[in-house]
Design a protein around this motif. Sequence first.
Motif, PDB file in Angstrom:
ATOM      1  N   THR A   1      -8.744 -10.517  -6.995  1.00 47.81           N
ATOM      2  CA  THR A   1      -7.593 -10.109  -6.271  1.00 47.81           C
ATOM      3  C   THR A   1      -8.367  -9.264  -4.919  1.00 47.81           C
ATOM      4  O   THR A   1      -9.107  -8.224  -5.008  1.00 47.81           O
ATOM      5  CB  THR A   1      -6.761  -9.049  -6.879  1.00 47.81           C
ATOM      6  N   PRO A   2      -8.142  -9.969  -3.776  1.00 45.55           N
ATOM      7  CA  PRO A   2      -8.840  -9.245  -2.466  1.00 45.55           C
ATOM      8  C   PRO A   2      -8.177  -7.855  -2.313  1.00 45.55           C
ATOM      9  O   PRO A   2      -7.078  -7.648  -2.325  1.00 45.55           O
ATOM     10  CB  PRO A   2      -8.270 -10.177  -1.473  1.00 45.55           C
ATOM     11  N   ILE A   3      -8.855  -6.740  -2.192  1.00 49.04           N
ATOM     12  CA  ILE A   3      -8.375  -5.472  -1.941  1.00 49.04           C
ATOM     13  C   ILE A   3      -8.857  -4.986  -0.685  1.00 49.04           C
ATOM     14  O   ILE A   3     -10.158  -4.940  -0.197  1.00 49.04           O
ATOM     15  CB  ILE A   3      -9.055  -4.502  -3.106  1.00 49.04           C
ATOM     16  N   PRO A   4      -8.019  -4.612   0.380  1.00 47.17           N
ATOM     17  CA  PRO A   4      -8.281  -4.339   1.467  1.00 47.17           C
ATOM     18  C   PRO A   4      -9.114  -3.055   1.549  1.00 47.17           C
ATOM     19  O   PRO A   4      -8.990  -2.227   0.638  1.00 47.17           O
ATOM     20  CB  PRO A   4      -6.849  -3.985   2.049  1.00 47.17           C
ATOM     21  N   ARG A   5     -10.197  -3.022   2.462  1.00 54.71           N
ATOM     22  CA  ARG A   5     -11.289  -1.821   2.582  1.00 54.71           C
ATOM     23  C   ARG A   5     -10.614  -0.556   2.556  1.00 54.71           C
ATOM     24  O   ARG A   5     -11.129   0.649   2.197  1.00 54.71           O
ATOM     25  CB  ARG A   5     -12.086  -2.225   3.595  1.00 54.71           C
ATOM     26  N   SER A   6      -9.318  -0.363   3.254  1.00 58.95           N
ATOM     27  CA  SER A   6      -8.788   0.842   3.389  1.00 58.95           C
ATOM     28  C   SER A   6      -8.267   1.497   2.113  1.00 58.95           C
ATOM     29  O   SER A   6      -8.393   2.628   1.765  1.00 58.95           O
ATOM     30  CB  SER A   6      -7.563   0.546   4.458  1.00 58.95           C
TER      31      SER A   6
ATOM     32  N   LEU B   1      -0.570   2.296  -6.752  1.00 64.01           N
ATOM     33  CA  LEU B   1      -0.528   1.842  -5.271  1.00 64.01           C
ATOM     34  C   LEU B   1       0.644   2.443  -4.738  1.00 64.01           C
ATOM     35  O   LEU B   1       0.890   2.129  -3.552  1.00 64.01           O
ATOM     36  CB  LEU B   1      -0.866   0.260  -4.986  1.00 64.01           C
ATOM     37  N   ASN B   2       1.793   2.989  -5.410  1.00 69.18           N
ATOM     38  CA  ASN B   2       2.790   3.319  -4.938  1.00 69.18           C
ATOM     39  C   ASN B   2       2.733   4.582  -4.157  1.00 69.18           C
ATOM     40  O   ASN B   2       2.503   5.769  -4.506  1.00 69.18           O
ATOM     41  CB  ASN B   2       3.951   3.683  -5.763  1.00 69.18           C
ATOM     42  N   LEU B   3       3.189   4.691  -2.976  1.00 68.72           N
ATOM     43  CA  LEU B   3       2.982   5.810  -1.865  1.00 68.72           C
ATOM     44  C   LEU B   3       4.566   6.300  -1.842  1.00 68.72           C
ATOM     45  O   LEU B   3       5.532   5.394  -1.391  1.00 68.72           O
ATOM     46  CB  LEU B   3       2.527   5.801  -0.730  1.00 68.72           C
ATOM     47  N   GLN B   4       4.793   7.703  -1.973  1.00 68.54           N
ATOM     48  CA  GLN B   4       6.150   7.836  -1.436  1.00 68.54           C
ATOM     49  C   GLN B   4       6.541   8.247  -0.198  1.00 68.54           C
ATOM     50  O   GLN B   4       7.673   8.144   0.107  1.00 68.54           O
ATOM     51  CB  GLN B   4       6.476   9.317  -2.651  1.00 68.54           C
ATOM     52  N   PHE B   5       5.679   8.775   0.337  1.00 71.67           N
ATOM     53  CA  PHE B   5       5.707   9.081   1.940  1.00 71.67           C
ATOM     54  C   PHE B   5       4.980   8.271   2.815  1.00 71.67           C
ATOM     55  O   PHE B   5       5.387   8.124   3.993  1.00 71.67           O
ATOM     56  CB  PHE B   5       5.421  10.660   2.078  1.00 71.67           C
ATOM     57  N   GLY B   6       3.587   8.021   2.495  1.00 68.97           N
ATOM     58  CA  GLY B   6       3.152   7.114   3.721  1.00 68.97           C
ATOM     59  C   GLY B   6       3.047   5.738   3.563  1.00 68.97           C
ATOM     60  O   GLY B   6       3.823   5.383   2.631  1.00 68.97           O
ATOM     61  N   SER B   7       2.252   4.938   3.967  1.00 67.76           N
ATOM     62  CA  SER B   7       1.993   3.552   4.131  1.00 67.76           C
ATOM     63  C   SER B   7       0.703   3.153   4.013  1.00 67.76           C
ATOM     64  O   SER B   7      -0.120   3.689   4.932  1.00 67.76           O
ATOM     65  CB  SER B   7       2.824   2.775   5.313  1.00 67.76           C
ATOM     66  N   TRP B   8       0.533   2.068   3.162  1.00 67.68           N
ATOM     67  CA  TRP B   8      -1.111   1.669   3.218  1.00 67.68           C
ATOM     68  C   TRP B   8      -1.339   0.748   4.409  1.00 67.68           C
ATOM     69  O   TRP B   8      -2.625   0.666   4.819  1.00 67.68           O
ATOM     70  CB  TRP B   8      -1.204   0.841   2.072  1.00 67.68           C
ATOM     71  N   THR B   9      -0.256   0.404   5.235  1.00 64.46           N
ATOM     72  CA  THR B   9      -0.507   0.004   6.530  1.00 64.46           C
ATOM     73  C   THR B   9      -0.989   0.833   7.704  1.00 64.46           C
ATOM     74  O   THR B   9      -1.347   0.573   8.784  1.00 64.46           O
ATOM     75  CB  THR B   9       0.471  -0.869   6.892  1.00 64.46           C
ATOM     76  N   ASN B  10      -0.666   2.070   7.475  1.00 65.71           N
ATOM     77  CA  ASN B  10      -0.832   3.178   8.396  1.00 65.71           C
ATOM     78  C   ASN B  10      -2.687   3.525   8.301  1.00 65.71           C
ATOM     79  O   ASN B  10      -2.776   4.598   7.712  1.00 65.71           O
ATOM     80  CB  ASN B  10      -0.256   4.334   8.357  1.00 65.71           C
ATOM     81  N   LEU B  11      -3.210   2.653   8.940  1.00 67.27           N
ATOM     82  CA  LEU B  11      -4.876   2.921   8.853  1.00 67.27           C
ATOM     83  C   LEU B  11      -5.451   4.138   9.401  1.00 67.27           C
ATOM     84  O   LEU B  11      -6.172   4.885   9.096  1.00 67.27           O
ATOM     85  CB  LEU B  11      -5.697   1.835   9.197  1.00 67.27           C
ATOM     86  N   GLU B  12      -4.593   4.643  10.561  1.00 71.29           N
ATOM     87  CA  GLU B  12      -4.945   5.752  11.373  1.00 71.29           C
ATOM     88  C   GLU B  12      -4.843   6.973  10.141  1.00 71.29           C
ATOM     89  O   GLU B  12      -5.664   7.903  10.440  1.00 71.29           O
ATOM     90  CB  GLU B  12      -4.194   6.027  12.631  1.00 71.29           C
ATOM     91  N   LEU B  13      -3.808   7.310   9.630  1.00 63.37           N
ATOM     92  CA  LEU B  13      -3.517   8.412   8.748  1.00 63.37           C
ATOM     93  C   LEU B  13      -4.403   8.267   7.737  1.00 63.37           C
ATOM     94  O   LEU B  13      -4.886   9.486   7.110  1.00 63.37           O
ATOM     95  CB  LEU B  13      -2.212   8.315   8.057  1.00 63.37           C
ATOM     96  N   ILE B  14      -4.865   7.369   7.045  1.00 62.20           N
ATOM     97  CA  ILE B  14      -5.749   7.023   5.981  1.00 62.20           C
ATOM     98  C   ILE B  14      -7.328   7.652   6.494  1.00 62.20           C
ATOM     99  O   ILE B  14      -7.644   8.270   5.680  1.00 62.20           O
ATOM    100  CB  ILE B  14      -5.908   5.657   5.310  1.00 62.20           C
ATOM    101  N   GLN B  15      -7.300   7.001   7.789  1.00 59.18           N
ATOM    102  CA  GLN B  15      -8.779   7.473   8.279  1.00 59.18           C
ATOM    103  C   GLN B  15      -9.023   9.168   8.670  1.00 59.18           C
ATOM    104  O   GLN B  15      -9.817   9.606   8.266  1.00 59.18           O
ATOM    105  CB  GLN B  15      -9.173   7.056   9.698  1.00 59.18           C
ATOM    106  N   LEU B  16      -7.692   9.690   9.042  1.00 56.07           N
ATOM    107  CA  LEU B  16      -7.646  11.051   9.090  1.00 56.07           C
ATOM    108  C   LEU B  16      -7.683  11.745   7.921  1.00 56.07           C
ATOM    109  O   LEU B  16      -8.515  12.809   7.843  1.00 56.07           O
ATOM    110  CB  LEU B  16      -6.124  11.326   9.655  1.00 56.07           C
TER     111      LEU B  16
END
Length: 676
Positions: A406-411, A629-644
Amino acid sequence: MYSLRTPISSVKGIGEKISQSLLEKNIYTVKDLLLWLPNRYEDRSKLVKVADAPKDEFVTLLTTISKRSIYYKNKRKIIRATARDESGSVSLMWFNAKHAAQNLDENAQYFVSGKINSYNSIVHPTIESVSGDQLHTGRLVPVYSSNIPIAQGLFRRIIHEMVSNLQVKNDLLPELAAGIGETVVSFEAALRAAHFPETPESVISSRERLAVEELLVLMQLSKEIKEAWQSKHSEFQLPSKISKEPNPKSIPFTLTNAQQKATNEILSELTASAPMNRLLIGDVGSGKTVVAGIAVHHTLAAGHNAALIAPTKILAQQHVETIQKLFPHLPLKSIVAGQKITDSKKPIDGSSAPTLFVGTHAVINRLANIEPGLVIYDEQHKFGVSQRSQTTELTHQPHVLTMTATPIPRSLLLTIFSHLKVSIIDELPPGRIPVTTWLPPEKKRSASYDWMADKIVKSGIQAFVVCPFIEDSTSMALEHVASVDAVYKKLTAQFKNNSSFKKLQVAKLHSKISKKEQDEIMNKMAKGGIDVLVCTPMIEVGVDMPNASIIIVESAERFGLASLHQLRGRVGRGGQESFCIVFPTSKNRTVRQRLKQFSEENDGLKLAELDLKNRGAGDLFGVSQHGELNLQFGSWTNLELIQLARQMTDQFEAEKINYKPLLQTRSELSTMPQAN
């Protein structure tokens, strides 16, 4: 003042009855209740004049109250009042509302929200004094889930009581973020704005603060898991010389550079004093099994048993066949459910020679008897956390290798899997022809099936047709989604009406068929007795039919790009030219654009990133797994927040800051996904 840990029973406005109903929802503290965020907000901040207010649309008025009266009609209590501004007046009415309008002061100003009907009346309006706190009108008003057993108005007042008197200590994040040139609001401000925002922008900033906090919790927990694992001592440390030995001579081909790199990383860890905990990611057909087989070869050569655990009996049997072909010298035993467990600590087949045990979940139950030096999980997401954790309960901790296609995004790898070391096989073996993918128009559906049948007749190949549903849905919203039963009937009828195709053997496969019959169907197809298999996505993982060269996916918009890529990987496994055809049910332009991306891209990791951007993480692994993988407040698509969050975590480590996330504690967090 309230702290985050204040019991809800101590909050003003929460009596014994409300407190008990909240406890039943696992809400114990002020923090628990404040993290129950609004589902949405109603904009009641835009004021209109009475004369300009449109009918049957939600409006907010700034008015003066006059002519308040109470009367009864057909035993119903009716309260009436007149709301007036300089442009006109409107009637307000409440029916059987016990407390409504009882404190209205004539000639005082009020915000009034509701819909004006054709009789120039607002029935059951929301009304608040201009001189008080605006919680229900005149602002962005929070609307909460009906799962909370409290009326919306009372719930807002309770929340307002808490955020107005909340004191959060040791909130270091704003200062730490400023140190790396970023801005985050304080935890107190985030909670206030999340419930009672002044502007739409303040909602975003508050959610971002909670999301960063959530990501920090995941990263911190990941670090703790990694440190705990590294503190273990391996009883199965292999001789250091193995990393310098050549690959077994029985392998009839040269490994790709990516395979060799992954092999070297794994062998290096097998010789270390701490047990290995590694994730091996490889696209479909990239050759993960041979890499795992080399690790098994050296484990057995060092005198230790090994176990390879697959999610299905079919996949386990395919592993047996592959390993016997590539490593014929390895002692191997297949284990399936129903086999008697012995009490002996010797290998459970009674032999003394180190052995590879291959099987399904049945192997997990026998790990204590096997005492493996290496445990390999294939498609780890198909096993529950509790099942995989059984390796940590063994007397001697084995090395653990987890494989997934299963491809897993690097983020995601940087965040939830950062406690694992990762090896990626990102190239296919030489000679593997990429699958040609088409997205034809709907009018070519019938012709595409005839083309498939013609290919089968002339070339002797086999094909899959995948449908999301087993039977047609009774729901109007889903009535056009393809089902196995309907497509099977359509195909058999279409082939029978063509003299060239009437001898084609069509079968169907889905989860409502017994396991025994499923095995019989797959075995029949493996022997060439089935030409076209109409099935659900249950073939997505592990099905290896070398002669299958065509796959058609119906209602393709029902699948993520990663799942479509997995399905596409079921054809062309014999090295032959192969084809994938996707037919959407929806005519939505966005759907077609997403499937067009799929038809033009064969790299699974790139597709995973696209999927993340298009759809969010969703259920990336195809199953719902506690804590995964479930996030209650964030989104895995928000790469800027993940990076922060990643930067902050690195800063904590570099400056030896012991930051304790305010959002959740470890005991409150769902179990992190682990390889074991």
